[in-house]
Write an enzyme that holds these catalytic residues in place. Structure first.
Site, PDB file in Angstrom:
ATOM      1  N   GLN A 270       0.902  -1.014  -0.082  1.00 50.09           N
ATOM      2  CA  GLN A 270       0.250  -0.146  -0.540  1.00 50.09           C
ATOM      3  C   GLN A 270       0.753   1.392  -0.307  1.00 50.09           C
ATOM      4  O   GLN A 270       1.976   1.251  -0.228  1.00 50.09           O
ATOM      5  CB  GLN A 270      -1.203   0.346   1.492  1.00 50.09           C
ATOM      6  CG  GLN A 270       0.009  -0.380   2.829  1.00 50.09           C
ATOM      7  CD  GLN A 270      -0.590  -0.258   3.784  1.00 50.09           C
ATOM      8  OE1 GLN A 270      -2.405  -0.400   4.135  1.00 50.09           O
ATOM      9  NE2 GLN A 270       0.068  -1.118   4.432  1.00 50.09           N
ATOM     10  N   HIS A 301      -6.655   4.635  21.320  1.00 52.58           N
ATOM     11  CA  HIS A 301      -5.845   3.389  21.390  1.00 52.58           C
ATOM     12  C   HIS A 301      -6.182   2.851  22.895  1.00 52.58           C
ATOM     13  O   HIS A 301      -5.873   2.285  23.474  1.00 52.58           O
ATOM     14  CB  HIS A 301      -4.673   3.489  21.261  1.00 52.58           C
ATOM     15  CG  HIS A 301      -4.655   3.953  19.954  1.00 52.58           C
ATOM     16  ND1 HIS A 301      -4.195   4.596  19.183  1.00 52.58           N
ATOM     17  CD2 HIS A 301      -4.074   2.672  18.693  1.00 52.58           C
ATOM     18  CE1 HIS A 301      -3.929   3.956  17.366  1.00 52.58           C
ATOM     19  NE2 HIS A 301      -3.584   3.625  17.903  1.00 52.58           N
ATOM     20  N   GLU A 343       1.403  -8.081  11.829  1.00 51.23           N
ATOM     21  CA  GLU A 343       0.690  -6.750  10.654  1.00 51.23           C
ATOM     22  C   GLU A 343       1.317  -7.556   8.923  1.00 51.23           C
ATOM     23  O   GLU A 343       2.539  -7.642   8.522  1.00 51.23           O
ATOM     24  CB  GLU A 343       2.252  -5.468  10.772  1.00 51.23           C
ATOM     25  CG  GLU A 343       2.155  -4.982   9.741  1.00 51.23           C
ATOM     26  CD  GLU A 343       0.911  -3.758  10.093  1.00 51.23           C
ATOM     27  OE1 GLU A 343       0.274  -3.588   8.272  1.00 51.23           O
ATOM     28  OE2 GLU A 343      -0.051  -3.850  10.103  1.00 51.23           O
ATOM     29  N   ASP A 400      -6.675  -4.721  16.085  1.00 54.00           N
ATOM     30  CA  ASP A 400      -6.498  -3.227  15.725  1.00 54.00           C
ATOM     31  C   ASP A 400      -6.568  -3.489  13.777  1.00 54.00           C
ATOM     32  O   ASP A 400      -5.689  -2.762  13.363  1.00 54.00           O
ATOM     33  CB  ASP A 400      -5.109  -2.653  15.794  1.00 54.00           C
ATOM     34  CG  ASP A 400      -5.622  -0.988  16.059  1.00 54.00           C
ATOM     35  OD1 ASP A 400      -6.079  -0.313  14.906  1.00 54.00           O
ATOM     36  OD2 ASP A 400      -3.940  -0.447  15.741  1.00 54.00           O
TER      37      ASP A 400
END
Length: 537
Positions: A270, A301, A343, A400
């Site tokens: 991305q 958060h 991630e 998240d």
């Protein structure tokens, strides 16, 4: 003037001429599919709904191809010059399509109308190729040598079916090569804008070579000069634009994000942009969408992490959160023994590790020895972990992840995904999910809750409110205006805290800045699954 389809004969040997026509078919098919994929990829990046935009591009383009085939009837009597002009037009329109689409998005704030217009135009030109190429390959197949007679004429007639088969075979193989070249070669090496321009140049050259090499004798001097002028102009425009792409991207980025762009990198996954005035916490954009607004990210958060940490939390799993901000909140608990961060994009983690403004914001969380980073798709990783572990091991799982705005993202909010997450939890473990904006998208918010309950979780829902944001500093038509902070009501964040049914009861979600959510507003909320994602309903 170029004569009828069967009169003047090409000045090349039949076999080599036929192979050259098929090579042109191959190249044109590859270029056509690259244009198509370019429109799908860029529109999905700009607007976020990959299924809708892929459907629009494909359906409009297929319709336009049929229209182009009908319109090409007027050019069949001048097939060679017609094909040369069609390829030049396709090279210009297809090559510049991504750039114009991005410009409309950056300066006007809308890209759907240009998307439909380019899909229609490219489809018409691609559709016009087939009848013209069919005419040219038939001309080559009918070419007879000096000893030709009735037998050879009959053989040529019988070979018409073979010519059609060869044309479509070359077309389909070219489409395969173009479809594979776009994601694996063009996009990583050249990027979206330059790859479209380079494809246009290849398209123009292929069309010009075919026409001048095989059918140059059939063209009048005027037609030759016309084709040379048109193709030369197209190549000049594409080359000049390619040289200015970097300047264009910088100008478009300023139009979208303002002048305070600190970091802008294209990773293999991305585009990552950090923006904001110097001395202030940065705003993080992923693929053009606001994911973190530096001024109030701490509210978000803290609301995400702290309710889930009420209970055992020695081992924590963070899904997504490559910016390190949720990780910062987790590491604030000294009795946390180990944190695993899954991630997908290494580029986001790299920026979070190295950019001074972001490392200040995340307190250099990735430098903590308790942290282990895994670069993988969260769904795939959970599936492998569930198969490899004899017993669950995480006390807390923090999800998240971006909102389920597309079918691709919806799998990370599916019943199957939450079932895999349950298998990675300890007996009294908790899972917390960012579930979107209950004020702006209540149905999607409650669908997350219904999906978790269908996966065997007990749930508690809560929301957090941020301070009203200042006037949005980015282009009002940009999807960033509907990012994590600015979706619907300002600062309207929704969360679901979940524990496996039968485990230790969930503790209260009340706390500073958070409020429980009661509801649901409707009784027909159904869970989302891989085969039936429901977040777009």
């Amino acid at each position: 003037m170029e004569g009828p389809a069967g009169a003047p004969e090409p000045g090349a040997r039949p076999r080599s001429a036929r192979l050259l026509v098929l090579a042109a078919v191959f190249v044109c098919a590859a270029c056509g599919l690259v244009y198509e994929l370019e429109l799908v990829a860029l529109s999905s990046y700009l607007a976020g709904d990959s299924v809708t935009h892929a459907s629009v591009v494909l359906s409009v383009m297929v319709f336009a191809m049929g229209l182009g085939s009908l319109l090409a009837k007027r050019l069949v009597c001048r097939a060679a010059v017609g094909f040369g002009l069609v390829e030049a037009a396709l090279a210009l329109v297809g090559g510049c399509s991504a750039l114009v689409l991005y410009a409309a998005f950056a300066w006007v704030g809308a890209s759907r109308i240009p998307l439909v217009v380019f899909s229609l135009a490219i489809g018409v030109l691609i559709g016009a190729e087939v009848p013209l190429l069919m005419t040219l390959i038939q001309r080559v197949s009918r070419r007879r040598g000096p000893d030709a007679g009735a037998a050879s004429a009959a053989k040529a007639e019988q070979d018409a079916g073979g010519a059609v088969a060869d044309l479509f075979a070359a077309d389909y193989v070219g489409a395969l090569v173009g479809g594979l070249a776009f994601p694996f070669l063009l996009l990583p090496w050249l990027g979206q804008l330059t790859s479209a321009l380079a494809t246009g140049a290849v398209n123009a050259v292929a069309g010009a070579v075919l026409v001048f090499w095989l059918f140059g004798r059939d063209l009048t001097a005027r037609q030759k000069w016309l084709l040379l002028a048109v193709n030369g102009t197209v190549l000049l425009v594409l080359a000049t634009t390619a040289l200015l792409v970097a300047d264009f991207e910088r100008a478009a980025r300023r139009a979208v994000y303002g002048d305070a762009v600190r970091v802008a990198v294209h990773t293999g996954v991305q585009e990552v942009v950090l923006a904001g005035p110097p001395g202030e916490p940065p705003d993080l954009f992923l693929d053009g969408r606001l994911r973190v607004r530096g001024q109030d990210e701490r509210r978000y958060h803290r609301a995400l992490v702290h309710p889930a940490m009420r209970g055992p939390h020695a081992r924590v799993l963070v899904l997504g959160g490559g910016d390190g901000l949720a990780l910062r909140e987790v590491l604030g608990y000294r009795d946390v023994a180990a944190v695993t961060v899954v991630e997908l994009d290494p580029g986001v983690v790299r920026v979070a590790r190295t950019d001074p403004s972001l490392t200040r914001l995340n307190h250099r969380a990735y430098a903590d020895p308790r942290v282990r980073v895994v670069h993988a798709d969260a769904f795939v990783w959970l599936r492998r972990a569930a198969a490899a572990l004899a017993t669950p091991r995480f006390d807390v799982v923090v999800s998240d992840l971006p909102d389920p705005e597309s079918t691709a993202g919806a799998k990370l909010y599916s019943q199957e995904f939450y079932g895999l997450a349950a298998r990675s939890l300890a007996g009294s473990g908790r899972l917390v999910v960012h579930a979107g904006a209950p004020g702006a998208r209540p149905r999607a918010f409650w669908t997350v809750d219904a999906t978790l309950r269908a996966a065997g979780f007990a749930t508690r829902l809560y929301r957090a409110s941020a301070a009203p944001p200042p006037p949005f500093p980015y282009h009002p038509g940009h999807p960033s205006a509907h990012g994590r902070v600015a979706r619907g009501t300002p600062g309207d964040w929704g969360f679901v805290l979940a524990a496996r049914g039968g485990s230790a009861p969930l503790r209260s979600v009340d706390g500073p800045g958070t409020d429980p959510v009661e509801g649901p507003p409707a009784t027909d909320i159904r869970p989302s699954t891989l085969v039936h994602p429901r977040y777009a309903e």
